[in-house]
Scaffold this active site. Structure first.
Site, PDB file in Angstrom:
ATOM      1  N   GLU A  68       3.542  -7.442   1.256  1.00  9.73           N
ATOM      2  CA  GLU A  68       2.708  -6.522   2.038  1.00  9.73           C
ATOM      3  C   GLU A  68       1.925  -5.640   1.074  1.00  9.73           C
ATOM      4  O   GLU A  68       2.502  -4.820   0.366  1.00  9.73           O
ATOM      5  CB  GLU A  68       3.580  -5.651   2.953  1.00  9.73           C
ATOM      6  CG  GLU A  68       2.758  -4.628   3.729  1.00  9.73           C
ATOM      7  CD  GLU A  68       3.608  -3.588   4.454  1.00  9.73           C
ATOM      8  OE1 GLU A  68       4.772  -3.869   4.790  1.00  9.73           O
ATOM      9  OE2 GLU A  68       3.088  -2.468   4.663  1.00  9.73           O
ATOM     10  N   THR A  76      -0.302  -0.804   6.286  1.00 13.76           N
ATOM     11  CA  THR A  76      -0.967   0.476   6.537  1.00 13.76           C
ATOM     12  C   THR A  76      -2.241   0.294   7.361  1.00 13.76           C
ATOM     13  O   THR A  76      -3.184   1.071   7.244  1.00 13.76           O
ATOM     14  CB  THR A  76      -1.253   1.253   5.224  1.00 13.76           C
ATOM     15  OG1 THR A  76      -0.212   1.024   4.278  1.00 13.76           O
ATOM     16  CG2 THR A  76      -1.300   2.752   5.482  1.00 13.76           C
ATOM     17  N   ARG A 121      -3.759   1.418   0.862  1.00 11.30           N
ATOM     18  CA  ARG A 121      -3.712   2.841   0.469  1.00 11.30           C
ATOM     19  C   ARG A 121      -4.498   3.111  -0.794  1.00 11.30           C
ATOM     20  O   ARG A 121      -4.507   4.245  -1.282  1.00 11.30           O
ATOM     21  CB  ARG A 121      -2.264   3.274   0.244  1.00 11.30           C
ATOM     22  CG  ARG A 121      -1.454   3.223   1.499  1.00 11.30           C
ATOM     23  CD  ARG A 121      -0.060   3.736   1.265  1.00 11.30           C
ATOM     24  NE  ARG A 121       0.800   3.189   2.291  1.00 11.30           N
ATOM     25  CZ  ARG A 121       2.110   3.295   2.301  1.00 11.30           C
ATOM     26  NH1 ARG A 121       2.720   3.958   1.342  1.00 11.30           N
ATOM     27  NH2 ARG A 121       2.806   2.759   3.265  1.00 11.30           N
ATOM     28  N   LYS A 133       8.105  -3.691  13.366  1.00  9.06           N
ATOM     29  CA  LYS A 133       8.644  -2.923  12.262  1.00  9.06           C
ATOM     30  C   LYS A 133       9.375  -1.735  12.889  1.00  9.06           C
ATOM     31  O   LYS A 133       8.975  -1.275  13.972  1.00  9.06           O
ATOM     32  CB  LYS A 133       7.446  -2.464  11.431  1.00  9.06           C
ATOM     33  CG  LYS A 133       7.687  -1.553  10.284  1.00  9.06           C
ATOM     34  CD  LYS A 133       6.380  -1.485   9.473  1.00  9.06           C
ATOM     35  CE  LYS A 133       6.371  -0.271   8.568  1.00  9.06           C
ATOM     36  NZ  LYS A 133       5.218  -0.304   7.637  1.00  9.06           N
TER      37      LYS A 133
HETATM   38  C1  3PG Z   1       6.062   2.985   2.829  1.00  4.35           C
HETATM   39  O1  3PG Z   1       5.599   3.607   3.748  1.00  4.35           O
HETATM   40  O2  3PG Z   1       5.664   3.117   1.666  1.00  4.35           O
HETATM   41  C2  3PG Z   1       7.096   1.988   3.135  1.00  4.35           C
HETATM   42  O3  3PG Z   1       7.717   2.295   4.309  1.00  4.35           O
HETATM   43  C3  3PG Z   1       8.079   1.854   2.033  1.00  4.35           C
HETATM   44  O4  3PG Z   1       8.982   2.869   2.086  1.00  4.35           O
HETATM   45  P1  3PG Z   1      10.040   3.032   0.909  1.00  4.35           P
HETATM   46  O5  3PG Z   1       9.282   3.505  -0.290  1.00  4.35           O
HETATM   47  O6  3PG Z   1      11.018   4.055   1.428  1.00  4.35           O
HETATM   48  O7  3PG Z   1      10.676   1.678   0.686  1.00  4.35           O
END
Ligand code: 3PG
Length: 206
Positions: A40, A68, A44, A128
């Site tokens: 994934e 995202t 961002r 999710k």
């Molecule tokens: C995120 O939003 O970056 C993901 O949910 C990953 O979360 P994590 O860094 O807690 O694994």
């Protein structure tokens, strides 16, 4: 491939934040070498979609999705870049409709029973759970299994190598998501063997 088929390709889906485009291909290769194929790439950073294009072209064994996603335009851009699935932190009517129209398999974020019901009413069988640890973690997933035994989840947010096995033992967890497979320090150092080692350990989690 449907979302559930994609999620079942491995126990962990790494959540990737790619700052430097030159890291995209070696990072994908390192993860795939460790047995982790479903990736994934979060939207961002400015290079995220270029990273998806590069990974899809150079690492055919990777199953690359974009995370995202928050708007129909994000979804369309991701599909155009070659993503084979999309992930969103939440669930909106416009995203569900865009996924239906474009045919891009969507893994929407849920956090409440109402969210799960909305996803199910749209015909989805996998969601999710985000942010998983904050939303109640393992206990929340056990509670959701009662009324929603037909739904599968990819809990993400606050999960690491130590806590992942507890999630993966649940009948309604298809895989878990997490950023621990691609720590920023290792990516910036270009320490691809270390990332392959993390991926190997993760791929053995179930
Ligand atoms: C995120 O939003 O970056 C993901 O949910 C990953 O979360 P994590 O860094 O807690 O694994």
């Amino acid at each position: 491939m449907s979302v559930i088929d994609i999620l079942r390709l491995g126990p962990v889906m790494p959540v990737l934040v790619i700052d430097d485009l030159s890291h995209a291909v070696p990072l994908a290769r390192a993860l795939v070498a460790g047995g982790i194929r479903v990736l994934e790439v979060t939207l961002r950073t400015p290079v995220a979609l270029d990273a998806v294009r590069a990974m899809c072209a150079a690492v055919p064994d990777a199953v690359v999705g974009v995370g995202t996603l928050t708007s129909p335009q994000d979804l369309a851009d991701s599909k155009a870049a070659g993503a084979v699935f999309g992930v969103s932190p939440g669930l909106t009517a416009s995203l569900l409709e865009a996924a239906r129209q474009t045919g891009l398999p969507l893994l929407p974020g849920t956090m409440t029973p109402s969210d799960v019901m909305t996803a199910r009413a749209a015909g989805l069988t996998a969601c999710k759970l985000f942010p998983a640890a904050v939303a109640g973690g393992v206990a929340m997933l056990k509670a959701l299994y009662g009324p929603f035994a037909d739904m599968s989840f990819c809990p993400t947010g606050g999960i690491d190598a130590a806590s992942a096995p507890q999630y993966l033992a649940l009948p309604n967890v298809a895989c878990v998501g997490g950023s621990w497979l691609a720590p920023k320090a290792l990516v910036q150092a270009g320490d691809w063997p270390a990332i392959t080692a993390l991926a190997k350990a993760a791929s053995r989690l179930r």
